[in-house]
Design a protein around this motif. Structure first.
Motif, PDB file in Angstrom:
ATOM      1  N   ILE A  48       0.798  -1.164   0.003  1.00 51.50           N
ATOM      2  CA  ILE A  48      -0.007   0.064   0.080  1.00 51.50           C
ATOM      3  C   ILE A  48       0.916   1.213  -0.015  1.00 51.50           C
ATOM      4  O   ILE A  48       0.754   2.198  -0.817  1.00 51.50           O
ATOM      5  CB  ILE A  48      -0.950  -0.112   1.296  1.00 51.50           C
ATOM      6  CG1 ILE A  48      -1.988  -0.933   1.479  1.00 51.50           C
ATOM      7  CG2 ILE A  48      -1.691   1.341   1.346  1.00 51.50           C
ATOM      8  CD1 ILE A  48      -2.792  -1.425   2.609  1.00 51.50           C
ATOM      9  N   VAL A  49       1.986   1.217   0.859  1.00 48.23           N
ATOM     10  CA  VAL A  49       2.833   2.496   1.074  1.00 48.23           C
ATOM     11  C   VAL A  49       3.501   2.663  -0.252  1.00 48.23           C
ATOM     12  O   VAL A  49       3.592   3.787  -0.895  1.00 48.23           O
ATOM     13  CB  VAL A  49       3.769   2.301   2.397  1.00 48.23           C
ATOM     14  CG1 VAL A  49       4.789   3.466   2.222  1.00 48.23           C
ATOM     15  CG2 VAL A  49       2.939   2.139   3.518  1.00 48.23           C
ATOM     16  N   VAL A  50       4.353   1.686  -0.691  1.00 42.48           N
ATOM     17  CA  VAL A  50       4.953   1.770  -2.113  1.00 42.48           C
ATOM     18  C   VAL A  50       4.095   2.211  -3.097  1.00 42.48           C
ATOM     19  O   VAL A  50       4.611   3.101  -4.007  1.00 42.48           O
ATOM     20  CB  VAL A  50       5.968   0.487  -2.194  1.00 42.48           C
ATOM     21  CG1 VAL A  50       6.338   0.591  -3.498  1.00 42.48           C
ATOM     22  CG2 VAL A  50       6.884   0.293  -1.127  1.00 42.48           C
ATOM     23  N   SER A  51       2.807   1.839  -3.309  1.00 43.75           N
ATOM     24  CA  SER A  51       2.018   2.084  -4.458  1.00 43.75           C
ATOM     25  C   SER A  51       1.522   3.489  -4.502  1.00 43.75           C
ATOM     26  O   SER A  51       1.046   4.096  -5.442  1.00 43.75           O
ATOM     27  CB  SER A  51       0.947   0.896  -4.644  1.00 43.75           C
ATOM     28  OG  SER A  51      -0.046   1.250  -3.470  1.00 43.75           O
ATOM     29  N   SER A  52       1.312   4.006  -3.193  1.00 45.80           N
ATOM     30  CA  SER A  52       0.878   5.389  -3.241  1.00 45.80           C
ATOM     31  C   SER A  52       1.435   6.211  -2.058  1.00 45.80           C
ATOM     32  O   SER A  52       1.124   7.367  -1.523  1.00 45.80           O
ATOM     33  CB  SER A  52      -0.567   5.106  -2.650  1.00 45.80           C
ATOM     34  OG  SER A  52      -0.574   4.640  -1.218  1.00 45.80           O
ATOM     35  N   TYR A  53       2.790   6.039  -2.066  1.00 50.32           N
ATOM     36  CA  TYR A  53       3.396   6.898  -0.897  1.00 50.32           C
ATOM     37  C   TYR A  53       3.388   8.563  -1.116  1.00 50.32           C
ATOM     38  O   TYR A  53       3.322   8.903  -0.115  1.00 50.32           O
ATOM     39  CB  TYR A  53       5.047   6.498  -1.005  1.00 50.32           C
ATOM     40  CG  TYR A  53       5.912   7.043  -2.184  1.00 50.32           C
ATOM     41  CD1 TYR A  53       6.545   8.226  -2.279  1.00 50.32           C
ATOM     42  CD2 TYR A  53       6.026   6.140  -3.253  1.00 50.32           C
ATOM     43  CE1 TYR A  53       7.099   8.735  -3.402  1.00 50.32           C
ATOM     44  CE2 TYR A  53       6.656   6.541  -4.357  1.00 50.32           C
ATOM     45  CZ  TYR A  53       7.276   7.797  -4.356  1.00 50.32           C
ATOM     46  OH  TYR A  53       7.940   8.057  -5.677  1.00 50.32           O
ATOM     47  N   GLN A  54       3.440   8.917  -2.329  1.00 48.16           N
ATOM     48  CA  GLN A  54       3.258  10.353  -2.260  1.00 48.16           C
ATOM     49  C   GLN A  54       1.921  10.831  -2.061  1.00 48.16           C
ATOM     50  O   GLN A  54       1.842  11.998  -1.228  1.00 48.16           O
ATOM     51  CB  GLN A  54       3.581  10.607  -3.883  1.00 48.16           C
ATOM     52  CG  GLN A  54       5.004  10.605  -4.375  1.00 48.16           C
ATOM     53  CD  GLN A  54       5.107  10.993  -5.724  1.00 48.16           C
ATOM     54  OE1 GLN A  54       4.220  10.453  -6.703  1.00 48.16           O
ATOM     55  NE2 GLN A  54       6.354  11.625  -6.046  1.00 48.16           N
ATOM     56  N   SER A  55       0.751  10.125  -2.218  1.00 48.04           N
ATOM     57  CA  SER A  55      -0.574  10.433  -1.561  1.00 48.04           C
ATOM     58  C   SER A  55      -0.720  10.618  -0.221  1.00 48.04           C
ATOM     59  O   SER A  55      -1.518  11.017   0.235  1.00 48.04           O
ATOM     60  CB  SER A  55      -1.419  10.016  -2.349  1.00 48.04           C
ATOM     61  OG  SER A  55      -1.522   8.457  -1.874  1.00 48.04           O
ATOM     62  N   LEU A  56       0.371   9.982   0.489  1.00 50.92           N
ATOM     63  CA  LEU A  56       0.259   9.399   2.003  1.00 50.92           C
ATOM     64  C   LEU A  56       1.228  10.500   2.812  1.00 50.92           C
ATOM     65  O   LEU A  56       1.281  10.671   3.825  1.00 50.92           O
ATOM     66  CB  LEU A  56       0.775   8.132   2.324  1.00 50.92           C
ATOM     67  CG  LEU A  56      -0.325   6.886   1.642  1.00 50.92           C
ATOM     68  CD1 LEU A  56       0.622   5.628   2.051  1.00 50.92           C
ATOM     69  CD2 LEU A  56      -1.487   6.989   2.369  1.00 50.92           C
ATOM     70  N   GLY A  57       1.844  11.547   1.813  1.00 49.76           N
ATOM     71  CA  GLY A  57       2.769  12.289   2.508  1.00 49.76           C
ATOM     72  C   GLY A  57       4.302  12.033   2.398  1.00 49.76           C
ATOM     73  O   GLY A  57       4.727  12.788   3.238  1.00 49.76           O
ATOM     74  N   ILE A  58       4.683  11.022   1.861  1.00 49.04           N
ATOM     75  CA  ILE A  58       5.983  10.608   1.509  1.00 49.04           C
ATOM     76  C   ILE A  58       6.471  11.090   0.507  1.00 49.04           C
ATOM     77  O   ILE A  58       6.220  10.967  -0.609  1.00 49.04           O
ATOM     78  CB  ILE A  58       6.081   9.078   1.969  1.00 49.04           C
ATOM     79  CG1 ILE A  58       5.693   8.474   2.973  1.00 49.04           C
ATOM     80  CG2 ILE A  58       7.621   9.055   1.698  1.00 49.04           C
ATOM     81  CD1 ILE A  58       5.523   6.923   3.168  1.00 49.04           C
ATOM     82  N   GLU A  59       7.731  12.091   0.617  1.00 48.35           N
ATOM     83  CA  GLU A  59       8.085  12.670  -0.666  1.00 48.35           C
ATOM     84  C   GLU A  59       8.927  11.635  -1.428  1.00 48.35           C
ATOM     85  O   GLU A  59       9.054  11.707  -2.522  1.00 48.35           O
ATOM     86  CB  GLU A  59       8.905  14.044  -0.246  1.00 48.35           C
ATOM     87  CG  GLU A  59       8.001  15.017   0.241  1.00 48.35           C
ATOM     88  CD  GLU A  59       9.094  16.105   0.858  1.00 48.35           C
ATOM     89  OE1 GLU A  59      10.171  16.052   0.647  1.00 48.35           O
ATOM     90  OE2 GLU A  59       8.489  17.230   1.357  1.00 48.35           O
ATOM     91  N   ASN A  60       9.805  10.939  -0.593  1.00 49.22           N
ATOM     92  CA  ASN A  60      10.732  10.000  -1.329  1.00 49.22           C
ATOM     93  C   ASN A  60      10.813   8.709  -0.314  1.00 49.22           C
ATOM     94  O   ASN A  60      10.972   8.862   0.751  1.00 49.22           O
ATOM     95  CB  ASN A  60      11.901  10.687  -1.623  1.00 49.22           C
ATOM     96  CG  ASN A  60      12.116  11.568  -2.438  1.00 49.22           C
ATOM     97  OD1 ASN A  60      11.660  11.182  -3.766  1.00 49.22           O
ATOM     98  ND2 ASN A  60      12.453  12.784  -2.276  1.00 49.22           N
TER      99      ASN A  60
END
Length: 148
Positions: A48-60
């Motif tokens: 989940i995190v890897v597929s949508s990291y930017q929408s979760l607030g992770i820049e990189n």
């Protein structure tokens, strides 16, 4: 049943109000990125995190690894990289012994800050060991992002 006590009689209006509130706040699992269902283990949480990291607030995402801590990331608002430990339940942080590798909210290995991203935050004491605890189901439900 309320707080494991006997059933308390309520009016039809109260029942309708409670029913409507429940329906209005029902969690739509279709909002969960990639899986479209609740994760059952850490690997699914990672997906989940890897597929949508930017929408979760992770820049990189700088690193993913099998051992603690799981990820090295840049979270919006953080001045530096942050170790992000993934747990289905926040209590897994203690069950897996991760608290033994953290001092003052930092990973003993490199002194970078540690945060936990869990599906369900069921152990509020984790916050005493890390800088932040994020509950992913709440972030998705409320359409919010992680912020440092």
């Amino acid at each position: 049943i309320w707080k494991n006590q006997a059933v308390v009689p309520i009016t039809a209006e109260d029942f309708d109000r409670i029913r409507q509130y429940t329906l209005d706040h029902e969690f739509d699992t279709k909002k969960i990125p990639l899986l479209r269902r609740e994760p059952e283990n850490e690997q699914e949480l990672l997906a989940i995190v890897v597929s949508s990291y930017q929408s979760l607030g992770i820049e990189n995402i700088h690193r993913v690894r099998k051992a603690f801590p799981d990820l090295l990331v840049k979270i919006e608002g953080s001045p530096e990289e942050v170790h992000l430990e993934l747990e289905v339940y926040s209590s897994g942080f203690f069950a897996h012994g991760h608290h033994e590798h953290v001092s003052n909210g930092q990973f003993d290995g490199d002194q970078k800050p540690v945060a936990v991203l869990c599906w369900i935050d069921d152990k509020k004491d984790v916050k005493k060991y890390v800088h932040r605890v994020y509950e992913l189901q709440s972030l998705i439900r409320e359409d919010k992002r992680m912020k440092w």
